[in-house]
Design a protein around this motif. Sequence first.
Motif, PDB file in Angstrom:
ATOM      1  N   GLN A 266       0.894  -1.259  -0.042  1.00 53.93           N
ATOM      2  CA  GLN A 266       0.162  -0.123  -0.044  1.00 53.93           C
ATOM      3  C   GLN A 266       0.910   1.200  -0.033  1.00 53.93           C
ATOM      4  OE1 GLN A 266      -2.631  -0.025   3.531  1.00 53.93           O
ATOM      5  NE2 GLN A 266      -0.826  -0.369   4.990  1.00 53.93           N
ATOM      6  N   CYS A 267       2.307   1.020   0.184  1.00 49.82           N
ATOM      7  CA  CYS A 267       2.868   2.290   0.073  1.00 49.82           C
ATOM      8  C   CYS A 267       3.114   2.943  -1.421  1.00 49.82           C
ATOM      9  CB  CYS A 267       4.433   1.907   0.834  1.00 49.82           C
ATOM     10  SG  CYS A 267       4.539   1.445   2.421  1.00 49.82           S
ATOM     11  N   HIS A 268       3.475   2.242  -2.161  1.00 47.80           N
ATOM     12  CA  HIS A 268       3.604   2.765  -3.629  1.00 47.80           C
ATOM     13  C   HIS A 268       2.751   1.682  -4.591  1.00 47.80           C
ATOM     14  CE1 HIS A 268       7.086   4.140  -1.216  1.00 47.80           C
ATOM     15  NE2 HIS A 268       6.624   5.371  -1.816  1.00 47.80           N
ATOM     16  N   GLN A 269       1.741   0.925  -4.278  1.00 55.61           N
ATOM     17  CA  GLN A 269       1.181   0.090  -5.196  1.00 55.61           C
ATOM     18  C   GLN A 269       1.949  -0.814  -5.790  1.00 55.61           C
ATOM     19  OE1 GLN A 269       0.377   3.732  -5.220  1.00 55.61           O
ATOM     20  NE2 GLN A 269      -0.558   2.825  -3.190  1.00 55.61           N
ATOM     21  N   SER A 270       3.035  -1.356  -5.366  1.00 59.54           N
ATOM     22  CA  SER A 270       3.475  -2.684  -5.867  1.00 59.54           C
ATOM     23  C   SER A 270       2.680  -3.784  -5.763  1.00 59.54           C
ATOM     24  CB  SER A 270       4.946  -2.831  -5.449  1.00 59.54           C
ATOM     25  OG  SER A 270       5.868  -2.054  -6.047  1.00 59.54           O
ATOM     26  N   VAL A 271       2.657  -4.713  -6.896  1.00 62.87           N
ATOM     27  CA  VAL A 271       1.656  -5.755  -6.723  1.00 62.87           C
ATOM     28  C   VAL A 271       2.437  -7.174  -7.127  1.00 62.87           C
ATOM     29  CG1 VAL A 271      -0.470  -7.042  -7.422  1.00 62.87           C
ATOM     30  CG2 VAL A 271      -0.351  -4.534  -7.369  1.00 62.87           C
ATOM     31  N   TYR A 272       2.304  -8.282  -6.117  1.00 63.59           N
ATOM     32  CA  TYR A 272       2.966  -9.362  -6.229  1.00 63.59           C
ATOM     33  C   TYR A 272       2.051 -10.665  -6.507  1.00 63.59           C
ATOM     34  CZ  TYR A 272       6.899  -6.880  -4.438  1.00 63.59           C
ATOM     35  OH  TYR A 272       8.032  -5.639  -4.387  1.00 63.59           O
ATOM     36  N   ASP A 273       2.156 -11.649  -7.270  1.00 61.99           N
ATOM     37  CA  ASP A 273       1.403 -12.946  -7.214  1.00 61.99           C
ATOM     38  C   ASP A 273       2.139 -13.924  -6.655  1.00 61.99           C
ATOM     39  OD1 ASP A 273      -0.256 -14.892  -8.298  1.00 61.99           O
ATOM     40  OD2 ASP A 273      -0.416 -14.391 -10.359  1.00 61.99           O
ATOM     41  N   PRO A 274       1.655 -14.535  -5.656  1.00 61.95           N
ATOM     42  CA  PRO A 274       2.307 -15.616  -4.870  1.00 61.95           C
ATOM     43  C   PRO A 274       2.009 -17.050  -5.961  1.00 61.95           C
ATOM     44  CG  PRO A 274       0.116 -15.089  -3.917  1.00 61.95           C
ATOM     45  CD  PRO A 274       0.594 -14.029  -4.971  1.00 61.95           C
ATOM     46  N   PHE A 275       1.178 -17.057  -7.007  1.00 59.73           N
ATOM     47  CA  PHE A 275       0.897 -18.192  -7.503  1.00 59.73           C
ATOM     48  C   PHE A 275       1.519 -18.045  -8.759  1.00 59.73           C
ATOM     49  CE2 PHE A 275      -3.166 -17.546  -5.029  1.00 59.73           C
ATOM     50  CZ  PHE A 275      -2.654 -18.306  -3.948  1.00 59.73           C
ATOM     51  N   GLN A 276       2.725 -17.057  -8.989  1.00 64.17           N
ATOM     52  CA  GLN A 276       3.435 -16.798 -10.385  1.00 64.17           C
ATOM     53  C   GLN A 276       4.939 -16.897  -9.885  1.00 64.17           C
ATOM     54  OE1 GLN A 276       1.926 -13.756 -12.854  1.00 64.17           O
ATOM     55  NE2 GLN A 276       3.985 -13.697 -14.000  1.00 64.17           N
ATOM     56  N   PRO A 277       5.572 -18.105  -9.239  1.00 63.50           N
ATOM     57  CA  PRO A 277       6.674 -18.278  -9.002  1.00 63.50           C
ATOM     58  C   PRO A 277       7.583 -18.067 -10.227  1.00 63.50           C
ATOM     59  CG  PRO A 277       5.787 -20.422  -9.068  1.00 63.50           C
ATOM     60  CD  PRO A 277       4.720 -19.324  -9.432  1.00 63.50           C
ATOM     61  N   VAL A 278       8.743 -17.410  -9.979  1.00 61.58           N
ATOM     62  CA  VAL A 278       9.923 -16.983 -11.082  1.00 61.58           C
ATOM     63  C   VAL A 278      11.273 -17.016 -10.724  1.00 61.58           C
ATOM     64  CG1 VAL A 278       8.052 -15.528 -12.414  1.00 61.58           C
ATOM     65  CG2 VAL A 278       9.407 -14.552 -10.714  1.00 61.58           C
ATOM     66  N   GLU A 279      12.024 -17.336 -11.613  1.00 60.67           N
ATOM     67  CA  GLU A 279      13.415 -17.390 -11.184  1.00 60.67           C
ATOM     68  C   GLU A 279      14.043 -15.864 -11.853  1.00 60.67           C
ATOM     69  OE1 GLU A 279      17.486 -20.206 -11.333  1.00 60.67           O
ATOM     70  OE2 GLU A 279      15.808 -20.524 -12.591  1.00 60.67           O
ATOM     71  N   ARG A 280      14.710 -15.310 -10.714  1.00 60.26           N
ATOM     72  CA  ARG A 280      15.329 -14.127 -11.230  1.00 60.26           C
ATOM     73  C   ARG A 280      16.750 -13.841 -10.684  1.00 60.26           C
ATOM     74  NH1 ARG A 280      11.708 -14.048 -14.355  1.00 60.26           N
ATOM     75  NH2 ARG A 280      10.098 -12.766 -14.285  1.00 60.26           N
ATOM     76  N   GLN A 281      17.420 -12.914 -10.765  1.00 65.68           N
ATOM     77  CA  GLN A 281      18.653 -12.561 -10.223  1.00 65.68           C
ATOM     78  C   GLN A 281      18.975 -10.910  -9.952  1.00 65.68           C
ATOM     79  OE1 GLN A 281      21.715 -13.397 -13.330  1.00 65.68           O
ATOM     80  NE2 GLN A 281      21.938 -11.237 -13.587  1.00 65.68           N
ATOM     81  N   PHE A 282      19.469 -10.713  -8.829  1.00 64.25           N
ATOM     82  CA  PHE A 282      19.737  -9.434  -8.336  1.00 64.25           C
ATOM     83  C   PHE A 282      21.126  -9.379  -7.765  1.00 64.25           C
ATOM     84  CE2 PHE A 282      18.643 -11.490  -4.511  1.00 64.25           C
ATOM     85  CZ  PHE A 282      18.892 -10.893  -3.346  1.00 64.25           C
ATOM     86  N   THR A 283      21.629  -8.205  -7.240  1.00 64.07           N
ATOM     87  CA  THR A 283      22.885  -7.983  -6.795  1.00 64.07           C
ATOM     88  C   THR A 283      22.543  -8.059  -5.035  1.00 64.07           C
ATOM     89  OG1 THR A 283      23.550  -6.523  -8.585  1.00 64.07           O
ATOM     90  CG2 THR A 283      25.152  -6.583  -6.419  1.00 64.07           C
ATOM     91  N   ALA A 284      22.878  -9.242  -4.673  1.00 66.03           N
ATOM     92  CA  ALA A 284      22.833  -9.252  -3.199  1.00 66.03           C
ATOM     93  C   ALA A 284      23.874  -8.327  -2.392  1.00 66.03           C
ATOM     94  CB  ALA A 284      23.150 -10.639  -2.685  1.00 66.03           C
ATOM     95  N   LEU A 285      23.523  -7.623  -1.183  1.00 66.86           N
ATOM     96  CA  LEU A 285      24.200  -6.887  -0.727  1.00 66.86           C
ATOM     97  C   LEU A 285      25.234  -7.769   0.264  1.00 66.86           C
ATOM     98  CD1 LEU A 285      21.870  -3.892   0.034  1.00 66.86           C
ATOM     99  CD2 LEU A 285      23.587  -4.126  -1.979  1.00 66.86           C
ATOM    100  N   PRO A 286      26.401  -7.139   0.600  1.00 72.86           N
ATOM    101  CA  PRO A 286      27.205  -7.887   1.534  1.00 72.86           C
ATOM    102  C   PRO A 286      26.774  -7.717   3.053  1.00 72.86           C
ATOM    103  CG  PRO A 286      28.269  -6.002   0.792  1.00 72.86           C
ATOM    104  CD  PRO A 286      27.277  -6.194  -0.096  1.00 72.86           C
ATOM    105  N   ARG A 287      27.118  -8.810   3.711  1.00 76.99           N
ATOM    106  CA  ARG A 287      26.751  -8.712   5.203  1.00 76.99           C
ATOM    107  C   ARG A 287      27.686  -8.051   5.990  1.00 76.99           C
ATOM    108  NH1 ARG A 287      26.849 -13.991   4.342  1.00 76.99           N
ATOM    109  NH2 ARG A 287      28.200 -14.343   5.859  1.00 76.99           N
ATOM    110  N   PRO A 288      27.674  -7.202   7.023  1.00 79.42           N
ATOM    111  CA  PRO A 288      28.570  -6.714   7.789  1.00 79.42           C
ATOM    112  C   PRO A 288      29.533  -7.722   8.109  1.00 79.42           C
ATOM    113  CG  PRO A 288      26.586  -6.151   8.608  1.00 79.42           C
ATOM    114  CD  PRO A 288      26.183  -7.249   7.805  1.00 79.42           C
ATOM    115  N   GLY A 289      30.962  -7.192   8.128  1.00 76.01           N
ATOM    116  CA  GLY A 289      32.020  -8.211   8.581  1.00 76.01           C
ATOM    117  C   GLY A 289      31.934  -8.565   9.996  1.00 76.01           C
ATOM    118  N   ASP A 290      32.475  -9.867  10.159  1.00 75.57           N
ATOM    119  CA  ASP A 290      32.385 -10.522  11.420  1.00 75.57           C
ATOM    120  C   ASP A 290      33.644 -10.018  12.540  1.00 75.57           C
ATOM    121  OD1 ASP A 290      30.714 -12.464  10.497  1.00 75.57           O
ATOM    122  OD2 ASP A 290      32.248 -13.654   9.992  1.00 75.57           O
TER     123      ASP A 290
END
Length: 290
Positions: A266-290
């Motif tokens: 409801q913040c910016h009207q993005s919509v997702y379909d849980p019954f439409q699974p897809v394979e995608r890729q993105f740039t995961a961010l690094p975790r803080p160092g140990d």
Amino acid sequence: MTGDPDKYPTESGRRRFVKGVVGSAALGSVATGGATAIGLTTSSSGVGGGITQYVGIANIDGPAPRGMPIIPIEIGDDGTISGRWPDTSTETVQGQQVTIAEMDLGGKTYSASWFQYCGVQTYAGIAPGADQDNAFRAVTGTYDWQSDMEDGQALTIDDFDDYETWSNDIGRGGLGKPAKASWRSQGDEIQTIPVQVLRSPEITKMVNGEGEYADLSDSIRTFLEAATENDVMAWLNKCTHFCCVPGFKAYSGSERFGAENDVYCQCHQSVYDPFQPVERQFTALPRPGD
């Protein structure tokens, strides 16, 4: 309100996919041009990040750039529903001993990197070796049916007994019963990993490729078979646009954007379909160092 047609879906009910206007372009350039640099800067410290392939629920409208990642689940002998955490191992990377959370699941490489965006990469529970309970624990306040629960109570399969008929007068009844929950967040009231859990008769249909799901690829169906159980699925409930917390059949007014039977932010009207699974890729961010 009526959205800017160049950014947000209109109230006409017409579905169309709109590329994210905030952050996604920058992430896209990092994913293509900066992948090597990210790999070098994160691998040496052993804190992950970089180009990550994942399976998620599809973003079908609004400014979000991609879907939200599915969390594989398992149901214990006592009926408790938990999210599966990838197997951990210690490896030597550029001369350093690092802990990695990664495993093959349903033919996909399932790793902690799936959840490393929107600040979640900084949460204590996302560290590969974190000593955390994997049970999905109730977060009340969104769905009336959860009002009898205590926050932090573990969700069980019995809580969803009426999932084939459940309705809250938003959209179509019988499509499934949702719950809001947290995951791997015990003892951390600030950095709570938000999760949406859903039990729906559509999930078995997806796994079997029945009816409208006949076009789902064999690889997606194989993953779903491994990642779901007894008609239950879950996903990390962080909108990939501005990191808000959406909801499946959770918000009145979602029908104005054609989202009454979907996951609506409801913040910016993005919509997702849980019954439409897809394979995608993105740039995961690094975790803080140990």
